[in-house]
Design an enzyme around this catalytic site. Structure first.
Site, mmCIF file in Angstrom:
data_model
loop_
_atom_site.group_PDB
_atom_site.id
_atom_site.type_symbol
_atom_site.label_atom_id
_atom_site.label_comp_id
_atom_site.label_asym_id
_atom_site.label_seq_id
_atom_site.Cartn_x
_atom_site.Cartn_y
_atom_site.Cartn_z
ATOM 1 N N HIS A 89 1.509 -0.925 -0.403
ATOM 2 C CA HIS A 89 -0.203 -0.408 -0.051
ATOM 3 C C HIS A 89 0.958 1.064 0.124
ATOM 4 C CE1 HIS A 89 -3.362 2.089 1.824
ATOM 5 N NE2 HIS A 89 -2.830 3.100 1.158
ATOM 6 N N HIS A 107 1.969 5.358 -1.605
ATOM 7 C CA HIS A 107 1.225 6.565 -2.796
ATOM 8 C C HIS A 107 2.585 7.209 -3.470
ATOM 9 C CE1 HIS A 107 -2.831 6.694 -0.437
ATOM 10 N NE2 HIS A 107 -2.052 5.774 0.157
ATOM 11 N N LYS A 160 -9.152 -0.209 -5.447
ATOM 12 C CA LYS A 160 -9.452 -0.049 -4.045
ATOM 13 C C LYS A 160 -10.739 1.067 -3.806
ATOM 14 C CE LYS A 160 -8.117 2.315 -0.520
ATOM 15 N NZ LYS A 160 -7.117 2.789 0.446
ATOM 16 N N HIS A 210 -4.054 -0.941 5.919
ATOM 17 C CA HIS A 210 -3.946 -0.028 7.508
ATOM 18 C C HIS A 210 -4.384 0.244 8.330
ATOM 19 C CE1 HIS A 210 -6.876 2.420 5.587
ATOM 20 N NE2 HIS A 210 -5.961 3.392 4.862
ATOM 21 N N ASP A 263 1.530 3.233 4.088
ATOM 22 C CA ASP A 263 0.418 3.898 3.513
ATOM 23 C C ASP A 263 1.484 4.884 3.256
ATOM 24 O OD1 ASP A 263 -1.375 5.083 3.148
ATOM 25 O OD2 ASP A 263 -2.236 5.455 4.898
HETATM 26 O O1 DOR Z 1 -3.034 9.311 5.874
HETATM 27 C C1 DOR Z 1 -2.759 8.543 4.623
HETATM 28 N N1 DOR Z 1 -3.142 9.458 3.493
HETATM 29 N N2 DOR Z 1 -3.928 7.467 4.717
HETATM 30 C C2 DOR Z 1 -4.715 7.819 3.342
HETATM 31 O O2 DOR Z 1 -5.604 7.128 3.744
HETATM 32 C C3 DOR Z 1 -4.586 8.310 2.523
HETATM 33 C C4 DOR Z 1 -3.473 8.874 2.446
HETATM 34 C C5 DOR Z 1 -2.943 9.833 1.801
HETATM 35 O O3 DOR Z 1 -2.990 9.537 -0.047
HETATM 36 O O4 DOR Z 1 -2.404 11.242 1.971
HETATM 37 ZN ZN ZN Z 2 -3.289 5.271 1.706
#
Ligand code: DOR
Ligand code: ZN
Length: 349
Positions: free
Chosen positions: A14, A16, A100, A175, A248
């Site tokens: 997971h 970003h 997702k 998460h 995450d």
């Molecule tokens: O803390 C987070 N940041 N949780 C999420 O689900 C999304 C993520 C983000 O894209 O910044």
């Molecule tokens: Zn996330």
């Protein structure tokens, strides 16, 4: 005392990566250690179709520095308009590894998410048929549910009914932050897994709020009380194949975090493996780190484990405090302790 630990090269289930200049700046932080990552689709606009996922994958590979090996595992952002056929084609081509689910409004860029679950039932049924897993942001969004209860309420009101309705659908509760989630996953029949982040193993809500508000510890789902952190540590270090690493890691520039209404996200790509080794040793479970970071995830996703290795050695290292990007600095997660371990080397093969 163990001084050196060799594990299979890990994956991040997971992550970003964002896009553009931010993607270019943060991608090496992951690719240095991790062979693959499940890449979140919450761009603006979101990655909804197979064609969009293919184009995003190309941009990720174009941003990868020469000499680094990394495979992005693409996901599609589930909307009420998602076409089951498009999802099936993207899966059959090997491009897409998961879809997702963001309940609308749950987190950063989740406005296009799902409000009415009856609208996405045909997609979910098709996914169950073809064996494509659903990643879930497991929080309800109703204003009347306390933010610290949103995960537990999601299990009772969304996840459990969904799994009863479509039992063949393979689901990852992402998460997880509560003992309720860890227990639910542990007690579920096959087909349910959970990712756990680095930061939720390192901190609890006291770290976020005691002695001043610390915006770089604010993420969603928000960190819960210490007893939940302990439950997550127990699950992650248990060796149970249903629990695996999904960092995450979510970069936001400092200006977007250190402000009156700061964004959610902890950026942990840089120092995750050192932090995890430290935490696993604290839990007397260094021998379970490989399962959590490199074996359980591929098993759930039905992918081969990596051939490469990652070597950890007992030595403290200075990790960068910030990653510079053209948009501004991104603060690297500070676990609140100096990891006793560092990544000494990584081999791709
Ligand atoms: O803390 C987070 N940041 N949780 C999420 O689900 C999304 C993520 C983000 O894209 O910044
Ligand atoms: Zn996330």
């Amino acid at each position: 005392m163990t001084e050196r630990l060799v594990i299979r090269r890990p994956d991040d289930w997971h992550l970003h990566l964002r896009d553009g200049a931010m993607l270019k700046a943060v991608l090496p932080e992951t690719a240095r250690h991790f062979a693959r990552a499940i890449v979140m689709p919450n761009l603006v606009p979101p990655v909804v179709t197979g064609a969009e996922a293919g184009a995003y994958r190309d941009r990720i590979l174009a941003a990868l520095p020469d000499g680094m090996t990394f495979e992005p595992l693409m996901t599609l952002y589930l909307t009420e308009e998602t076409d089951p056929e498009d999802v099936a084609v993207a899966h059959a081509s090997g491009l897409v590894k998961a879809v997702k689910l963001y309940p609308a409004g749950a987190t950063t860029n989740s406005a296009s998410g799902v409000r009415d679950f009856t609208k996405v039932r045909p997609v979910l049924e098709r996914m169950a048929e073809i064996g494509l897993p659903l990643c879930t942001h497991g929080e309800v969004t109703s204003a009347d549910v306390d933010i610290f209860d949103r995960e537990a309420v999601f299990i009772d009101t969304v996840l459990d009914p969904l799994r009863r309705d479509i039992p063949e659908l393979r689901v990852i509760m992402e998460h997880i932050t509560t003992s309720q989630a860890a227990d639910y996953v542990r007690e579920a029949p096959a087909g349910l897994g959970a990712t756990i982040t680095t930061h939720h193993l390192a901190i609890n809500r006291n770290h976020l709020l005691v002695g001043g508000i610390r915006p770089h510890y604010y993420c969603l789902p928000v960190a819960k009380r210490a007893s939940h952190q302990q439950a997550l540590r127990k699950a992650a270090t248990s060796g149970d194949p249903r629990f695996f690493l999904g960092t995450d890691s979510a970069p936001h520039v400092d200006a977007a975090k250190e402000t009156g209404c700061g964004c959610a996200g902890c950026f942990t790509a840089t120092n995750t493996m050192a932090i995890l080794a430290h935490v696993f040793e604290e839990e007397s479970a260094l021998d379970k780190l490989e399962a959590f970071a490199a074996l359980n995830g591929p098993a759930f996703y039905r992918l081969p484990v990596n051939n490469g290795t990652l070597v950890l050695e007992r030595r403290t290292t200075e990790y960068p405090v910030k990653i510079e990007t053209p948009d501004g600095p991104v603060t690297v997660f500070d676990p609140g302790f100096t990891p006793a371990w560092h990544v000494a080397s990584v081999s791709a093969e």
